[in-house]
Write an enzyme that holds these catalytic residues in place. Structure first.
Site, PDB file in Angstrom:
ATOM      1  N   GLU A   1       3.524  -0.304   4.606  1.00  0.00           N
ATOM      2  CA  GLU A   1       3.407  -1.214   5.755  1.00  0.00           C
ATOM      3  C   GLU A   1       2.600  -2.466   5.462  1.00  0.00           C
ATOM      4  OE1 GLU A   1       1.966   1.705   5.472  1.00  0.00           O
ATOM      5  OE2 GLU A   1      -0.015   1.791   6.387  1.00  0.00           O
TER       6      GLU A   1
ATOM      7  N   CYS B   1       2.040   3.614   2.041  1.00  0.00           N
ATOM      8  CA  CYS B   1       3.131   3.929   2.993  1.00  0.00           C
ATOM      9  C   CYS B   1       4.021   2.731   3.275  1.00  0.00           C
ATOM     10  CB  CYS B   1       2.527   4.491   4.260  1.00  0.00           C
ATOM     11  SG  CYS B   1       1.529   5.947   3.909  1.00  0.00           S
TER      12      CYS B   1
ATOM     13  N   ASN C   1       0.855  -1.195   0.000  1.00  0.00           N
ATOM     14  CA  ASN C   1       0.000   0.000   0.000  1.00  0.00           C
ATOM     15  C   ASN C   1       0.899   1.257   0.000  1.00  0.00           C
ATOM     16  OD1 ASN C   1       1.014  -0.384   2.633  1.00  0.00           O
ATOM     17  ND2 ASN C   1      -0.530   1.051   3.351  1.00  0.00           N
TER      18      ASN C   1
HETATM   19  P1  ADP Z   1      -4.877   7.157   9.642  1.00  0.00           P
HETATM   20  O1  ADP Z   1      -4.140   7.635  10.845  1.00  0.00           O
HETATM   21  O2  ADP Z   1      -5.512   8.278   8.901  1.00  0.00           O
HETATM   22  O3  ADP Z   1      -5.837   6.055   9.949  1.00  0.00           O
HETATM   23  P2  ADP Z   1      -2.361   6.214   8.476  1.00  0.00           P
HETATM   24  O4  ADP Z   1      -1.579   7.486   8.510  1.00  0.00           O
HETATM   25  O5  ADP Z   1      -2.013   5.162   9.489  1.00  0.00           O
HETATM   26  O6  ADP Z   1      -3.912   6.518   8.540  1.00  0.00           O
HETATM   27  O7  ADP Z   1      -2.236   5.581   7.038  1.00  0.00           O
HETATM   28  C1  ADP Z   1      -2.484   4.214   6.842  1.00  0.00           C
HETATM   29  C2  ADP Z   1      -2.731   3.904   5.398  1.00  0.00           C
HETATM   30  O8  ADP Z   1      -3.913   4.558   4.954  1.00  0.00           O
HETATM   31  C3  ADP Z   1      -1.667   4.392   4.423  1.00  0.00           C
HETATM   32  O9  ADP Z   1      -0.546   3.616   4.352  1.00  0.00           O
HETATM   33  C4  ADP Z   1      -2.463   4.356   3.147  1.00  0.00           C
HETATM   34  O10 ADP Z   1      -2.599   3.053   2.641  1.00  0.00           O
HETATM   35  C5  ADP Z   1      -3.795   4.893   3.605  1.00  0.00           C
HETATM   36  N1  ADP Z   1      -3.820   6.353   3.448  1.00  0.00           N
HETATM   37  C6  ADP Z   1      -3.223   7.275   4.214  1.00  0.00           C
HETATM   38  N2  ADP Z   1      -3.425   8.508   3.760  1.00  0.00           N
HETATM   39  C7  ADP Z   1      -4.167   8.377   2.676  1.00  0.00           C
HETATM   40  C8  ADP Z   1      -4.715   9.262   1.746  1.00  0.00           C
HETATM   41  N3  ADP Z   1      -4.508  10.544   1.836  1.00  0.00           N
HETATM   42  N4  ADP Z   1      -5.450   8.760   0.741  1.00  0.00           N
HETATM   43  C9  ADP Z   1      -5.655   7.468   0.637  1.00  0.00           C
HETATM   44  N5  ADP Z   1      -5.166   6.564   1.489  1.00  0.00           N
HETATM   45  C10 ADP Z   1      -4.429   6.995   2.487  1.00  0.00           C
END
Ligand code: ADP
Length: 561
Positions: free
Chosen positions: A267, A265, A263
């Site tokens: 992970e 980031c 995905n």
């Molecule tokens: P959150 O804290 O908003 O739940 P994270 O920062 O842990 O999310 O991000 C987890 C995953 O969510 C990312 O690796 C990516 O797959 C997805 N993600 C994060 N930001 C975005 C975004 N702006 N648009 C789409 N997917 C996102």
């Protein structure tokens, strides 16, 4: 029910709270907690009320924080219940596939998820197109098309689409791919080179490396030269990172469904079509300065959180039937943590110490153990994931979920939960500048720092110096032990960032999202050394951030960095 901090309430209202048709908020935090708990409990056959209460407890007390799409979608009357944050889609070398996948990507964005692709099946730029006898536009052009579409969806949706683009290190267009972000642009993409063990060996032995498409060698160049291009590009713009393809595949619980992408980031490695939903254990909430980490609460929370995430797979509305099928075939969940830094500080351990790494490893190991035990019990109760008989767990280890543990960046949910450290990251800085609407720029101290130094009688002038510098390192009147525990992300050596990632990765089924911070004067060789060390440490991938590189800027202390 926990009270959210002011910043936490802001995130909740902006991103998660239910809204009426005029966009006015019509849901409190407590109501949203109940909405999530009820939705997850609705997957149960019996004792629905008991499960609803359990889920409400762990979420409402902020012991467990589901990720953004869960808060934003699940249980709402006016939205599909799409819980996944991570998706990987396949893209094949035909015009139909490129545009079909583009549409699928837009639908995933609309539902709040991020998408990863491995573009290696696409023929390189300049190759002949059979039907038109024209020239193929290639991988980088396709990436530009996808990036522009992500911009379009951003204008209509709540969060900007995030994309991971991967190209294998032997693809003939690899050099253009590596340099695709050097002149800016492609802001919705993270790029990673899919590196193989064979390439790392060629690099080590200083051998030539072949670029190949469809079994035909197109070019040969020294592995060392290709490596140089990678690290120079990463030095100038932060991209590409590297992911280690053989590691993704060797950690694949269902080996015949090959994994060659993650995905956005990094992970969550997934097979094409799969998605994964995420949730984080809030380590800050179960740690105190007096007693350290409460392991009983940790285990109880993990057990309930696994059930919560697993239930959501049943009640989910996925954006496409193929995604629903692939996701339900393996039932992967990504349970991880946030607030590791908070837990280490409360235990009195420095992030860059052997003790700090050991505790981080122990915590992750406990989470994994409890999560696997919970998934095994669920399998006995509700059945194994459908592809279990094709998995590495067959036949001795029943499992409800093909993978359980993922350490996500936890961007928004950490702010909502009121932790200082995001995911596995150290605190950003001990003091920083916060821009407010009412009072302008304010110097804000880390609350954990203020709590920690309560008994030290540090004079106001010393605190003023710390606020000015955004750091407590090398400041007269600050005991060494305090300075050691309160290093910000930029004050931790790259190797210590890597060692922490490795200490945690050891206990993680999926992967760890982590930034390796480098100083502005770090060289391309320094970045190369990080990438090589990441490989040697057994990591699945790595991304670096060099201060002042084009990737972005941050504000620490009073200076704009
Ligand atoms: P959150 O804290 O908003 O739940 P994270 O920062 O842990 O999310 O991000 C987890 C995953 O969510 C990312 O690796 C990516 O797959 C997805 N993600 C994060 N930001 C975005 C975004 N702006 N648009 C789409 N997917 C996102």
């Amino acid at each position: 029910m926990r009270q959210l901090t002011q910043a936490g309430q802001k995130v909740f209202e902006a991103r998660y709270a239910g809204k009426d048709e005029n966009g006015h908020i019509n849901e409190t935090f407590a109501e949203a907690v109940l909405r999530l708990a009820r939705a997850a409990a609705s997957a149960e056959k019996e004792n629905l009320k008991t499960w609803e209460e359990k889920f409400s407890h762990i979420i409402g007390e902020l012991l467990f924080v589901p990720s953004t799409p869960i808060w934003a979608n699940v249980g709402k009357k006016d939205r599909p219940w799409q819980p996944g944050a991570c998706f990987v889609l396949a893209v094949e070398d035909t015009l139909e596939s490129m545009y079909d996948t583009l549409k699928d990507m837009a639908l995933v964005f609309k539902s709040g998820g991020g998408v990863g692709f491995n573009f290696s099946a696409i023929r390189p730029r300049g190759d002949l197109v059979g039907t038109t006898k024209g020239q193929a536009s290639g991988v980088v052009e396709l990436i530009r098309l996808y990036d522009a579409s992500a911009d379009m969806v951003k204008q209509g949706g709540v969060r900007r689409g995030a994309i991971m683009g991967i190209l294998n290190v032997d693809h003939p267009e690899i050099i253009d791919f590596i340099q695709a972000k050097n002149d800016g642009g492609l802001t919705n993409f993270n790029l990673s080179v899919g590196v193989t063990d064979a390439f790392m060996e060629a690099l080590e032995k200083d051998l030539p490396w072949q670029l190949v498409f469809n079994g035909t060698v197109r070019r040969e160049l020294p592995a060392r030269r290709l490596w140089r291009i990678i690290i120079e590009s990463a030095h100038s713009c932060g991209d590409p990172g590297v992911i280690f393809l053989d590691r993704l595949q060797s950690g694949n619980p269902v080996p015949e469904n090959r994994i060659n992408a993650t995905n956005p980031c990094g992970e969550q490695p997934l097979s094409p079509g799969e998605s994964c939903l995420l949730g984080s254990i809030n380590l800050d909430r179960m740690s105190t300065f007096e007693g350290g980490l409460n392991k009983e609460i940790l285990e109880e929370t993990v057990t309930a959180a696994v059930r919560f995430l697993d239930n959501l797979i049943d009640v989910a509305d996925y954006p496409l039937p193929a995604i629903a099928a692939a996701t339900r075939a393996t039932r992967k969940i990504g349970l991880g943590f946030t607030g590791l830094a908070d837990a280490l500080i409360k235990a009195g351990l420095a992030y860059d110490s052997a003790g700090g790494r050991e505790l981080a490893g122990t915590i992750t190991g406990l989470i994994r153990q409890a999560a696997h035990a919970a998934s095994e019990k669920l399998a006995e109760e509700k059945g194994c994931f459908p592809l279990w008989d094709k998995s590495v767990f067959y036949p001795d280890r029943p499992r409800r979920n093909a993978a359980c543990i993922t350490i996500a960046p936890t961007g928004s949910v950490t702010t909502m939960a009121g932790c200082e450290g995001y995911g596995v990251e150290p605190i950003f800085a001990v003091a920083y500048t916060k821009t407010t609407n009412v009072a302008g720029d304010l110097e804000v101290f880390s609350p954990l720092f203020l709590e920690y130094i309560k008994d030290y009688n540090i004079p106001a002038e010393t605190l003023a110096v710390i606020a000015e510098k955004g750091s407590c390192q090398g400041i007269e009147g600050i005991p060494e032990e305090v300075a050691g525990i309160f290093k910000g992300a930029r004050e931790i050596a790259p190797i210590d960032h890597l060692l922490m990632q490795a200490a945690v990765q050891k206990h993680v089924d999926n992967a760890v999202s982590k930034t390796i911070n480098l100083p502005e004067d770090a060289s391309a060789e320094d970045i190369g050394a990080c990438y090589k060390t990441a490989y040697e440490l057994g990591l699945k991938g790595v991304t670096v951030f060099r201060e002042g590189s084009k990737k972005g800027t941050v504000t620490v202390g009073r200076e704009r960095a």
